[in-house]
Scaffold this active site. Structure first.
Site, short mmCIF file in Angstrom:
data_model
loop_
_atom_site.label_atom_id
_atom_site.label_comp_id
_atom_site.label_asym_id
_atom_site.label_seq_id
_atom_site.Cartn_x
_atom_site.Cartn_y
_atom_site.Cartn_z
N TRP A 46 17.16 29.04 -60.05
CA TRP A 46 16.53 28.06 -59.15
C TRP A 46 15.12 27.73 -59.58
O TRP A 46 14.66 26.59 -59.44
CB TRP A 46 16.59 28.52 -57.70
CG TRP A 46 18.00 28.51 -57.19
CD1 TRP A 46 18.75 29.59 -56.83
CD2 TRP A 46 18.86 27.36 -57.00
NE1 TRP A 46 20.01 29.18 -56.44
CE2 TRP A 46 20.10 27.83 -56.53
CE3 TRP A 46 18.69 25.99 -57.20
CZ2 TRP A 46 21.18 26.98 -56.25
CZ3 TRP A 46 19.75 25.14 -56.91
CH2 TRP A 46 20.97 25.63 -56.45
N ASP B 286 9.64 28.12 -53.07
CA ASP B 286 10.99 27.76 -52.64
C ASP B 286 11.58 29.01 -52.00
O ASP B 286 11.95 29.96 -52.69
CB ASP B 286 11.82 27.31 -53.85
CG ASP B 286 13.28 27.01 -53.48
OD1 ASP B 286 13.65 27.21 -52.31
OD2 ASP B 286 14.04 26.59 -54.37
N LYS C 19 21.13 28.08 -45.95
CA LYS C 19 21.41 29.46 -46.33
C LYS C 19 21.26 30.41 -45.15
O LYS C 19 22.11 31.23 -44.88
CB LYS C 19 20.47 29.89 -47.46
CG LYS C 19 20.53 29.01 -48.71
CD LYS C 19 21.67 29.37 -49.64
CE LYS C 19 21.94 28.30 -50.67
NZ LYS C 19 20.79 27.95 -51.50
C1 LIG Z 1 20.56 26.94 -52.52
C2 LIG Z 1 19.23 26.83 -53.11
C3 LIG Z 1 18.72 25.60 -53.52
C4 LIG Z 1 19.56 24.36 -53.40
O1 LIG Z 1 18.85 23.38 -52.79
P1 LIG Z 1 19.55 22.19 -51.95
O2 LIG Z 1 18.87 20.98 -52.45
O3 LIG Z 1 19.18 22.53 -50.54
O4 LIG Z 1 21.01 22.22 -52.24
C5 LIG Z 1 17.45 25.57 -54.05
N1 LIG Z 1 16.71 26.69 -54.18
C6 LIG Z 1 17.18 27.89 -53.81
C7 LIG Z 1 16.34 29.11 -53.98
C8 LIG Z 1 18.46 28.00 -53.26
O5 LIG Z 1 18.94 29.18 -52.88
#
Ligand SMILES: *Cc1c(COP(=O)(O)O)cnc(C)c1O
Length: 348
Positions: free
Chosen positions: A90, A160, A184
């Site tokens: 991520w 994030d 989540k």
């Molecule tokens: C699931 C997740 C995402 C995905 O982001 P979306 O745009 O909401 O699908 C981004 N960062 C992290 C750390 C995640 O766990």
């Protein structure tokens, strides 16, 4: 998963919210009723996280990935540079997106260790004048969580926090921006939470889309365009549920108990393996691997038969991953441990 009392309450109110003869889904976002729903959700979130007054709370759309663009578009100064810490899947998404809008310096990386720990700040090469430093405070796929926040001095720290926000108390005042997709640990997909410090407003790049402009959205009370109303309502119910559980200190105790039971089982015999440094192991996402990956399918099939769902590891990682978010009861973790022991007995 979401807390069952939240889903039952949403079900009970689905056709007729508070005697209005309609669902929250059918209300105008400009109505007094919906305004009260959103205001209460914000109040309760502020209470849960003890958010200081000099932070704005935004309820937006677009997910964490839209925020990967919004952060540089709002914070990265013309000709400036942003520092990012690469902790895995991520973080790399955030880095790739930010590169579209300015100069990115990967100040620290866990690549050397195979993304199994948080890189120690002593190894970082930060830019002296970075507009901000970005971390992924819980790597959902790798199962790596930050427990010690870096001291970034006057550089705003951006996180994030999609996969662990509200799993434990967080010192919001240490951050410039915290963002999280709600799906989540908080509510349904479609709602994105952003917590931004007041002094970071007003610097968006000229090309920043208005819906992603923190200042525009803050001035409009997150209603520059139609916000994800039903998501805000459901998240609000989750906030109420969390307060009823005793708040974030209480949910943290429950999360610690669940995670330590599961890691204890993984470490017990060597039949299962988790590669993450013990001090950085995520309490929300627990990846684990069998010595013989050819047994994965049998493990997962038996798990499904026992109602233990969604244990297949992310396609980028393989193996298994147990996501044990707030709403997962201790009994769910115990059932998984029972199955792990049985599987080891019959396949070990
Ligand atoms: C699931 C997740 C995402 C995905 O982001 P979306 O745009 O909401 O699908 C981004 N960062 C992290 C750390 C995640 O766990």
């Amino acid at each position: 998963m979401l807390p069952e009392p939240v889903l039952l309450r949403a079900q009970a109110e689905l056709l007729d919210w508070h005697g209005r003869g309609m669902s929250v889904m059918e209300m105008s976002h400009r109505s007094d009723d919906f305004g009260a729903v959103a205001a209460k959700a914000e109040r309760d979130l502020r209470t849960l996280l003890a958010i200081p007054d000099f932070y704005r709370v935004l309820f937006l759309q677009g997910g964490a990935l839209a925020q990967n663009a919004a952060v540089p578009l709002n914070l990265l100064r013309e000709g400036g540079v942003a520092d990012y810490i690469d902790t895995g899947h991520w973080a790399q998404k955030s880095i790739a997106e930010a590169r579209r809008y300015g100069t990115v310096n990967v100040a620290g990386s866990a690549a050397d260790g195979g993304y199994t720990s948080v890189p120690v700040p002593a190894s970082w090469r930060r830019s002296p004048s970075a507009s901000y430093l970005h971390i992924t405070s819980n790597e959902t796929i790798g199962g790596v969580e930050w427990f010690d926040l870096p001291d970034t001095g006057s550089t705003p720290l951006v996180a994030d926090a999609s996969s662990h926000l509200l799993s434990r108390p967080l010192d919001v005042a240490r951050f410039g921006v915290i963002y999280a997709g709600a799906q989540k640990n908080i509510g349904p997909a479609g709602l994105t939470l952003v917590i931004v410090r007041d002094d970071l407003l007003g610097h968006a790049q000229r090309t920043c889309p208005s819906v992603l402009d923190y200042t525009v959205q803050a001035q409009a009370g997150s209603m520059y365009n139609t916000p994800p109303t039903f998501g805000i309502y459901l998240a609000g119910l989750t906030f109420e549920w969390l307060l009823g559980q005793g708040g974030l200190a209480a949910i943290e105790r429950a999360n610690v108990a669940k995670a330590s039971a599961l890691y204890g089982e993984i470490d017990r015999s060597g039949f299962y393996r988790n590669p993450v440094a013990r001090s950085d192991r995520s309490r929300m996402n627990v990846p684990f691997f069998l010595r013989d990956p050819r047994l994965d399918a049998a493990f997962l099939a038996g798990a499904n038969e026992r109602g233990l769902m969604q244990l297949k590891g992310h396609r980028a990682a393989g193996g298994m991953r147990a996501s044990i978010y707030n709403a997962m009861p201790q009994a769910g973790v115990t059932a998984l441990i029972d199955w792990m022991r049985e599987f080891e007995r019959t396949h070990g």
